[in-house]
Scaffold this motif. Structure first.
Motif: not given
Lengths: 431, 431
Positions: A46-53
């Motif tokens: 449910n969380h929109k991230l600009s990139r993944y870590y």
């Protein structure tokens, strides 16, 4: 399915591919690391991230910045500013540790704005709401706690700290141990009081399956908290701390069995010569689960400069295998951090992580330093500034104490790099 | 007689007794350490010190602060201010590295005011005066250099950096090595140019006995400089650096034979995982002579924050056996340090040294942290502030972000220490 479940099926998800791309490794490497539990990708559905870590073995050491209100300072706008500073100086994740103001509203505001993974410690909210509704934290019911955890998960929190290892058994060990600073974890302290006064087991431990169910539903990564972490060098690596770690190791395996991504939190205050042992112990007892350390601080007496103490400990921990460094700011032990503290804390931890990345052979780390040193050799100031962790500060310091020549004002006409170039070049007469 | 000659005769001098007293060890321990060459007491017969400092095995790790003018900033008053700041924040020694203005006058002014040991690098003055008198550094004669060294010694300088290991042989190694940043030591660069263009051996090496004679006369401690130290991670622990160290190891023994106290300088820029090896190599090749390291810096990209990079490297080096840390300031690689930089640099290095002292079991180090943690547990803010490295800053931060309660504003009402005290005490109803 969670990232862990996908990885186990041999599927390299989009998230895994993006992490692989950012790290310069293959998607298979990330997929296998996740399948083995050595890597996590905190990314709530449910969380929109600009990139993944990705956090874990073979990847760049990551840095977390803690922000959040306290009972004394409850304004969400300050915390949103801190979030921006943390992102600007390239923290990889942020934790909202708010304990003052409208906690749900603050969390949602931070989640909305955070383009990087967000972590929380749900028991803070559960405890504070219990005081408001039932008069005292001790009156918290297991349902109060799980309701808040579910709320955080549904809101999109990417990882949650849960102090599942503060149990009747580990509290007994703590009592028999005797400590200088007992408990310095807020979650740990709340649970200790709750367990002792209600004469019941920690709900996070007793109903761990319920926790796993929520985590699995949203693919929230569990960060198994160290409620009994040492808060002073004198308490480091003691029986209470290790007892809790033994419990956490077992819970890591249960999380894996349930398809839930999990990492383990570690100390705290640790003497310089005990840090590597602490990391090795965690890696062994928790079967390679990613290790998330707070500092560690290598002395108790550096208040005002604990970001430096934490950078020393973090570098050594990361060299020994820790994967994720929680920053410590200059205001630790003194007061709630301000914007400058957030910046200083992020940069100090990034230095620690990067120094370890170089030693660990993380792709691109060595090359960054080499490019900088070539620019330095060439007295190319624009390039040096560009390559700095804080270009603005580097430009300011260099400009403020300007030199009349090409070298900086530290050495001026006696710049070694310039002298050697002249000596070895065509201009020895200049020297 | 020098301290070394006295120690060898089994005499515990007043200086040795005072060092022993300050360190909490026996005078015999200091005397034997000096006799074996593991400890030095930099104390020129002609310099009045307010206390004496031992540097070496079994003693507290010491911190040096570099001050001094450059060609761009030549005002002695600024440097005297820096001296005061360095002493206020408890640097153990100071080096005057001035290269601008009236160098003899500046040195004497600093010597007059410095109550702690002062070091210098005489070749800077010799080189600059040669430019003035003979047009170019390359025209320096050996007598020019030794005249300046003798002037420094007679003035009361307690230790001098002499780059005796930059020789025809080590320069050949350097050439065959190939480096990213060649030479970053000013003394090293001057000598390289002089040796190559005059086709002569380094006078500090060829006439080393002359140097020993001066040092013995005034009991100046020699600090054998590392003119070929790596100036980037890429150049660390290379053949040029190790060749120079081999030469310095031999010169250590010749100094001992001449009754001269001696220590050895070390890098520089070193990857995290090579620091311990560097210290062990120095200790082995130089038969236990005290090791004086510059940083070391664990990354090349931290300009603006190199005090943190240096604190990380310094802590690891000191844990591995380095005895003496030269600070690095936030302005390193960017410009001449200002007063704030001096303060930040001293404190960062003191954190590193103290963290290592704890691990090394230096008397009083552990107790300091324990006392602090007890004050922290008791929320005794006056005592915590008193025990800090920088009480003024600690008080300021604590006061500026004031809390309404007894705990600080970081956790406010959710202070773990307070909660545990209430839970375990008589006030669980408060929680």
């Amino acid at each position: 399915m969670t990232q862990l479940e996908l990885a186990r099926k041999g599927i390299a998800s989009l998230e895994m591919k993006l992490v692989a791309d950012a790290e310069g490794v293959t998607p298979e490497f990330v997929q296998q690391g996740i399948a083995q539990g050595n890597i996590v990708i905190p990314a709530n559905r449910n969380h929109k991230l600009s990139r993944y870590y990705g956090i874990g073995k073979g990847l760049r050491v990551k840095v977390n910045a803690n922000i959040g209100t306290s009972s004394d300072y409850g304004d969400v706008n300050n915390e949103l500013e801190k979030l921006r500073v943390a992102i600007e100086y390239k923290a990889d994740t942020v934790m909202d540790l708010s304990t003052g103001g409208d906690l749900s509203a603050i969390r949602r505001a931070i989640l909305d704005e955070s383009t990087i993974p967000l972590g929380t410690v749900p028991i803070y909210q559960a405890g504070i709401e219990t005081i408001e509704r039932r008069g005292a934290i001790l009156n918290m019911t297991p349902d109060d706690l799980f309701r808040v955890i579910e709320e955080h998960a549904a809101d999109g929190v990417d990882f949650v700290t849960v102090h599942c290892g503060v149990t009747r058994v580990s509290i007994e060990r703590l009592k028999r141990q005797g400590r200088v600073t007992d408990i310095v974890s807020r979650g740990g302290a709340l649970l200790l009081g709750w367990i002792l006064h209600n004469d019941q087991e920690n709900p996070l431990y007793e109903q761990y399956d319920r926790l796993l169910e929520i985590a699995r539903k949203f693919d929230v990564t569990l960060s198994l908290g160290d409620g009994l972490r040492p808060g002073s060098l004198a308490d480091a690596t003691d029986r209470a701390q290790v007892e809790e770690l033994l419990i956490l190791g077992e819970l890591v395996e249960r999380a894996w069995d349930a398809g839930v991504q999990v990492m383990v939190e570690g100390p705290g205050h640790v003497p310089l010569d005990q840090i590597a042992a602490n990391v090795q112990l965690q890696k062994s007892l928790c079967k390679g689960a990613p290790f998330y350390v707070l500092g560690p601080l290598v002395t108790d007496i550096a208040a005002g400069y604990d970001h430096i103490s934490g950078a020393i400990g973090g570098a050594i921990a990361a060299l020994a295998g820790a994967d994720f460094l929680c920053y410590v700011t200059p205001s630790e032990h003194l007061g709630l951090p301000d914007l400058d503290d957030v910046k200083e804390g992020v940069i100090a931890s990034r230095i620690a992580g990067h120094a370890a990345d170089i030693a660990r052979g993380v792709k691109g780390a060595w090359e960054w330093d080499r490019t900088m040193s070539e620019a330095r050799k060439n007295l190319d100031w624009e390039e040096q500034v560009r390559l700095c962790l804080d270009p603005q500060k580097a430009r300011h310091v260099h400009g403020q104490r300007a030199s009349s020549g090409k070298a900086c004002s530290m050495c001026g006409e006696l710049c070694a790099l310039q002298l050697v170039t002249d000596f070895l070049g065509a201009k020895p007469e200049k020297c």
